[in-house]
Design a protein around this motif. Structure first.
Motif, PDB file in Angstrom:
ATOM      1  N   ALA A 108     -25.293  54.934 -63.844  1.00  0.00           N
ATOM      2  CA  ALA A 108     -25.089  54.934 -65.460  1.00  0.00           C
ATOM      3  C   ALA A 108     -23.334  55.311 -65.538  1.00  0.00           C
ATOM      4  O   ALA A 108     -22.867  54.796 -66.555  1.00  0.00           O
ATOM      5  N   LEU A 109     -22.802  55.908 -64.641  1.00  0.00           N
ATOM      6  CA  LEU A 109     -21.347  56.093 -64.789  1.00  0.00           C
ATOM      7  C   LEU A 109     -20.736  55.016 -65.005  1.00  0.00           C
ATOM      8  O   LEU A 109     -19.393  55.075 -65.592  1.00  0.00           O
ATOM      9  N   GLY A 110     -20.964  53.847 -64.357  1.00  0.00           N
ATOM     10  CA  GLY A 110     -20.274  52.758 -64.471  1.00  0.00           C
ATOM     11  C   GLY A 110     -20.827  51.752 -65.800  1.00  0.00           C
ATOM     12  O   GLY A 110     -20.165  50.679 -66.016  1.00  0.00           O
ATOM     13  N   SER A 111     -21.676  52.523 -66.600  1.00  0.00           N
ATOM     14  CA  SER A 111     -21.804  51.505 -67.593  1.00  0.00           C
ATOM     15  C   SER A 111     -20.620  51.668 -68.737  1.00  0.00           C
ATOM     16  O   SER A 111     -20.841  50.655 -69.538  1.00  0.00           O
ATOM     17  N   ASN A 112     -19.738  52.494 -68.440  1.00  0.00           N
ATOM     18  CA  ASN A 112     -18.626  52.332 -69.617  1.00  0.00           C
ATOM     19  C   ASN A 112     -17.411  51.857 -68.904  1.00  0.00           C
ATOM     20  O   ASN A 112     -16.341  52.037 -69.158  1.00  0.00           O
ATOM     21  N   ILE A 113     -17.602  50.594 -68.159  1.00  0.00           N
ATOM     22  CA  ILE A 113     -16.603  50.236 -67.138  1.00  0.00           C
ATOM     23  C   ILE A 113     -15.688  49.594 -68.166  1.00  0.00           C
ATOM     24  O   ILE A 113     -14.339  49.484 -67.780  1.00  0.00           O
ATOM     25  N   ARG A 114     -15.984  48.944 -69.263  1.00  0.00           N
ATOM     26  CA  ARG A 114     -14.820  48.309 -70.178  1.00  0.00           C
ATOM     27  C   ARG A 114     -14.112  49.012 -70.462  1.00  0.00           C
ATOM     28  O   ARG A 114     -12.873  49.165 -70.680  1.00  0.00           O
ATOM     29  N   HIS A 115     -14.299  50.488 -71.005  1.00  0.00           N
ATOM     30  CA  HIS A 115     -13.701  51.493 -71.569  1.00  0.00           C
ATOM     31  C   HIS A 115     -12.440  51.860 -70.398  1.00  0.00           C
ATOM     32  O   HIS A 115     -11.345  52.093 -70.623  1.00  0.00           O
ATOM     33  N   TYR A 116     -12.994  52.128 -69.128  1.00  0.00           N
ATOM     34  CA  TYR A 116     -12.049  52.367 -68.089  1.00  0.00           C
ATOM     35  C   TYR A 116     -10.926  51.315 -67.994  1.00  0.00           C
ATOM     36  O   TYR A 116      -9.703  51.873 -67.861  1.00  0.00           O
ATOM     37  N   TYR A 117     -11.128  50.322 -67.845  1.00  0.00           N
ATOM     38  CA  TYR A 117     -10.478  49.109 -67.717  1.00  0.00           C
ATOM     39  C   TYR A 117      -9.453  48.877 -68.932  1.00  0.00           C
ATOM     40  O   TYR A 117      -8.327  48.869 -68.720  1.00  0.00           O
ATOM     41  N   GLU A 118      -9.967  49.117 -70.085  1.00  0.00           N
ATOM     42  CA  GLU A 118      -9.116  49.163 -71.452  1.00  0.00           C
ATOM     43  C   GLU A 118      -8.082  50.367 -71.235  1.00  0.00           C
ATOM     44  O   GLU A 118      -6.920  50.115 -71.528  1.00  0.00           O
ATOM     45  N   GLU A 119      -8.544  51.410 -70.772  1.00  0.00           N
ATOM     46  CA  GLU A 119      -7.562  52.597 -70.685  1.00  0.00           C
ATOM     47  C   GLU A 119      -6.549  52.383 -69.516  1.00  0.00           C
ATOM     48  O   GLU A 119      -5.260  52.590 -69.684  1.00  0.00           O
ATOM     49  N   LEU A 120      -7.038  51.793 -68.587  1.00  0.00           N
ATOM     50  CA  LEU A 120      -6.124  51.546 -67.249  1.00  0.00           C
ATOM     51  C   LEU A 120      -4.920  50.544 -67.786  1.00  0.00           C
ATOM     52  O   LEU A 120      -3.787  50.599 -67.725  1.00  0.00           O
ATOM     53  N   GLU A 121      -5.274  49.470 -68.605  1.00  0.00           N
ATOM     54  CA  GLU A 121      -4.440  48.584 -68.958  1.00  0.00           C
ATOM     55  C   GLU A 121      -3.421  49.126 -70.046  1.00  0.00           C
ATOM     56  O   GLU A 121      -2.328  48.543 -69.777  1.00  0.00           O
ATOM     57  N   LYS A 122      -3.953  49.789 -71.027  1.00  0.00           N
ATOM     58  CA  LYS A 122      -2.692  50.633 -71.695  1.00  0.00           C
ATOM     59  C   LYS A 122      -1.910  51.313 -70.905  1.00  0.00           C
ATOM     60  O   LYS A 122      -0.721  51.197 -71.252  1.00  0.00           O
ATOM     61  N   MET A 123      -2.262  52.015 -69.747  1.00  0.00           N
ATOM     62  CA  MET A 123      -1.360  52.812 -69.007  1.00  0.00           C
ATOM     63  C   MET A 123      -0.561  52.027 -68.381  1.00  0.00           C
ATOM     64  O   MET A 123       0.928  52.456 -68.256  1.00  0.00           O
ATOM     65  N   PHE A 124      -0.828  51.022 -67.971  1.00  0.00           N
ATOM     66  CA  PHE A 124      -0.107  50.072 -66.810  1.00  0.00           C
ATOM     67  C   PHE A 124       0.907  49.361 -68.193  1.00  0.00           C
ATOM     68  O   PHE A 124       2.081  49.320 -67.787  1.00  0.00           O
ATOM     69  N   GLU A 125       0.489  48.943 -69.208  1.00  0.00           N
ATOM     70  CA  GLU A 125       1.376  48.437 -70.139  1.00  0.00           C
ATOM     71  C   GLU A 125       2.661  49.248 -70.585  1.00  0.00           C
ATOM     72  O   GLU A 125       3.819  48.942 -70.693  1.00  0.00           O
TER      73      GLU A 125
END
Length: 669
Positions: free
Chosen positions: A575-592
């Motif tokens: 269930a922790l991985g169900s929000n995976i899109r959010h994690y990647y979106e946040e990471l992409e913002k951090m990197f940008e």
């Protein structure tokens, strides 16, 4: 011996090994030899003359055994081809250096060889005596060890000793499929076989009573036919004699059979040594740098031994065609050899899993991310690799082997999405696969990059549940390692540095790696070492840490709960991985954000007026024109010698033209 398993397999019967070699040398031919006065064998008394009956020391056996072997070679092993020879040499007092240029070992007897797959030892990987006698692990067909009959029961000791010799033969002779050796006593012989599924040995055979078998064994392990010795002869070299009389490789080829059954011959770039995985049991990855005959482009040819039940890497790469940031496959062949063919048909052992040799061809990308030349290059490569990982996930592919060596820098001028290339899908799985179907011969990834949850499973010796969150955590460890280990491009910080010392414990064992990573991730995050990386990089690493920490705190509470069943824990883990899109979106913002700030700092450091940046800094198509973020010239990286492999004890970067750690790696399985 952990690399080969905890048990040593001894064949129940010697019938198979005796019959295996009968077609190579008939009994009638051997009988004629044995009856010759100079054969060294007395048919009347059924004994090899000159071998002491009751020696007190092993060294009493060296000379008579070498003489016996030389007589057999003289009779049965010869070649009309120039530059091809085999000789038995007493090497019990000769240090043969290992590929790390530090350690060395002394096989009792070596079959010293010359020919296409052998080369003379080079000065940077040999001592003075080796150079004088022209002997190294790079040019021995096989090694034999002498033991007293009284030590015949010491199987483990024999196996470990030969393991160290044969491991070096695999490393320094990269087109080997298998390596065989002999244990010789005053009365008996035993064959010891190594391949990428592990090892086995025969029972001892009395060579006085049965001279035919030892003749066949010596002829087979010294043969001028390299395929009999265990070489993959689809890899070939051409030799030429130099001014000093030594035969040197001047060219080479690798033949690839594509999916349509057509053979394509690629020219090897002989100036570049192949990447070699320094292990016996496992995937045994070897990567060759070559030229495509149709396009003249550089390509990477990867040989590896997958477990028979594992999905071929080519299947995942075919599915990922056109996906930015993932290595693109050009051609592949699935079955060059199988380790089961080197054993009796009835062979079984707890640690044996049949492995299939596969070969695939990909474009030649840049080196691994550890070879970065600027902050911007490294951060953008990590961003693109992480987004490529998400793209694979959307194709229902989970990578499961995220390491620093499996993330490559894109080619010069690469566009967004291609500045970091994710490679090595050997350990990938299709998402949704039942946990009971996961291959039992499994050791996915190196401890230094594995998630805390996977390390916990490994330490407890339970089957892990590998999710996308585990891979995401591995990406963080790659970033943390590089930004802590490197003071700036090509320059590592002192081994005594607190952060480097802590990371060193990640390779000790799974339990130690788990505890030290838990302290890092659940405690306070550590900033990068040195000023060169700058605040944007530090902020990015801390932000990445913070995102993961929230996940890991929940995982830790879940795993330590005494109120939840194992099934409930598994459900919550998923269930922790169900929000995976959010994690990647946040990471992409951090990197940008980090990339924009790094570029701004770099332009200002080069004297650009802030007002000139404008919209240009947000246009990813123009970012490569920005100056590199390296305030001082990049020092040339340290090299470890001409033989390139993935060292287990430390990582030392190669320069931009080197081949080490570029397009392929092989985490030990």
């Amino acid at each position: 011996m952990e690399e080969l398993g905890t048990e040593i397999k001894v064949l129940k019967s010697n019938r198979w090994i005796k019959t295996r070699y009968q077609d190579r040398l008939s009994k009638a031919e051997i009988k004629l030899f044995l009856e010759k006065p100079d054969s060294g064998y007395d048919p009347t008394n059924r004994t090899w003359t000159g071998i002491p009956e009751s020696p007190d020391r092993e060294d009493e056996l060296y000379t008579p055994l070498v003489l016996m072997i030389e007589r057999i070679l003289e009779e049965f092993v010869s070649s009309d081809e120039e530059g091809v020879s085999r000789n038995a040499v007493d090497t019990h007092d000769l240090d043969l250096k290992h590929d790390n240029n530090i350690h060395s070992t002394k096989p009792d007897i070596c079959i010293v060889a010359s020919g296409p797959s052998f080369k003379d030892p080079s000065p940077d990987l040999a001592n003075a005596q080796q150079l004088e006698e022209r002997i190294g692990y790079c040019n021995v067909a096989s090694v034999f060890d002498a033991k007293l009959d009284s030590a015949r029961r010491a199987r483990k000791k024999q196996a470990i000793q030969l393991f160290h010799y044969c491991r070096q033969i695999f490393i320094q002779q990269p087109n080997r499929n298998f390596v065989q050796s002999l244990i010789l006593t005053e009365t008996s012989v035993r064959l010891v076989h190594f391949d990428h599924s592990g090892m086995y040995m025969t029972k001892f055979i009395n060579f006085h009573d049965d001279p035919y078998t030892i003749v066949r064994l010596i002829v087979s392990l010294s043969n001028v036919d390299e395929s009999i010795l265990g070489f993959d002869t689809t890899v070939k070299w051409a030799l030429e004699k130099d001014a000093s009389g030594l035969f040197k490789r001047v060219s080479g080829t690798v033949t690839v059979t594509n999916g349509q059954g057509n053979q394509v011959v690629y020219d090897l770039i002989v100036e570049e040594d192949p990447f070699i995985r320094a292990s016996i049991r496992g995937r045994g990855t070897t990567c060759w740098l070559a030229i495509d005959p149709n396009t003249s482009d550089r390509v990477l040819i990867k040989d590896s031994w997958r477990t028979e039940t594992r999905t071929p890497e080519s299947e995942f790469l075919e599915a990922a065609k056109g996906v930015p940031g993932v290595a693109q496959i050009k051609s592949y062949t699935e079955d060059y050899a199988q380790t089961k063919d080197y054993r009796p048909s009835s062979f079984s052992h707890i640690h044996f899993h049949n492995r299939v040799k596969t070969r695939l061809v990909t474009p030649y990308y840049g080196p691994s991310v550890e070879n970065f030349t600027s902050r911007y290059q490294f951060v953008s490569a990590m961003r693109d690799a992480i987004l490529a990982h998400l793209a694979l996930f959307r194709l229902n592919i989970l990578h499961r082997d995220i390491t620093a060596e499996n993330i490559l820098l894109g080619l010069p001028g690469a566009s967004r999405g291609e500045r970091g290339i994710l490679i090595d899908l050997d350990m990938a799985i299709w998402i949704g696969r039942n946990i009971s179907e996961v291959n039992v011969d499994e050791k996915t990834g190196l401890d230094r990059f594995l998630s805390i949850a996977l390390l916990r499973s490994r330490a407890l010796k339970v089957r892990p549940i590998h999710s996308i969150l585990d891979d995401l955590e591995s990406f963080y460890y790659v970033m943390h390692r590089v930004m802590t280990l490197y003071e700036r491009p090509g320059v590592q910080v002192s081994p005594e540095d607190e952060g480097v010392s802590a990371m060193g414990r990640w390779d000790a064992d799974s339990g130690t790696a788990q505890s030290t990573k838990s302290a890092l991730m659940l405690g306070g995050g550590r900033e990068t070492s040195g000023l060169w990386w700058g605040e944007p990089s530090d902020t990015l690493l801390r932000s990445f840490h913070g995102l993961l920490r929230d996940i890991l705190v929940k995982q830790d509470e879940m795993y330590n709960s005494k109120k939840l069943t194992e099934e409930q824990k598994r459900s919550r883990h998923e269930a922790l991985g169900s929000n995976i899109r959010h994690y990647y979106e946040e990471l992409e913002k951090m990197f940008e954000t980090a990339l924009l700030e790094i570029q701004t700092e770099d332009l200002e450091a080069e004297g650009y007026a802030t007002g000139r940046l404008g919209d240009e800094v947000t246009d990813e198509t123009d970012i490569e024109s920005a100056p590199p973020s390296s305030p001082s010239p990049c020092e040339p990286p340290t090299r470890r010698g001409n033989l390139k492999r993935l060292p287990s004890e430390e990582l030392i970067p190669e320069d931009g033209t080197g081949f080490n750690k570029r397009n392929c790696t092989d985490s030990e399985r």
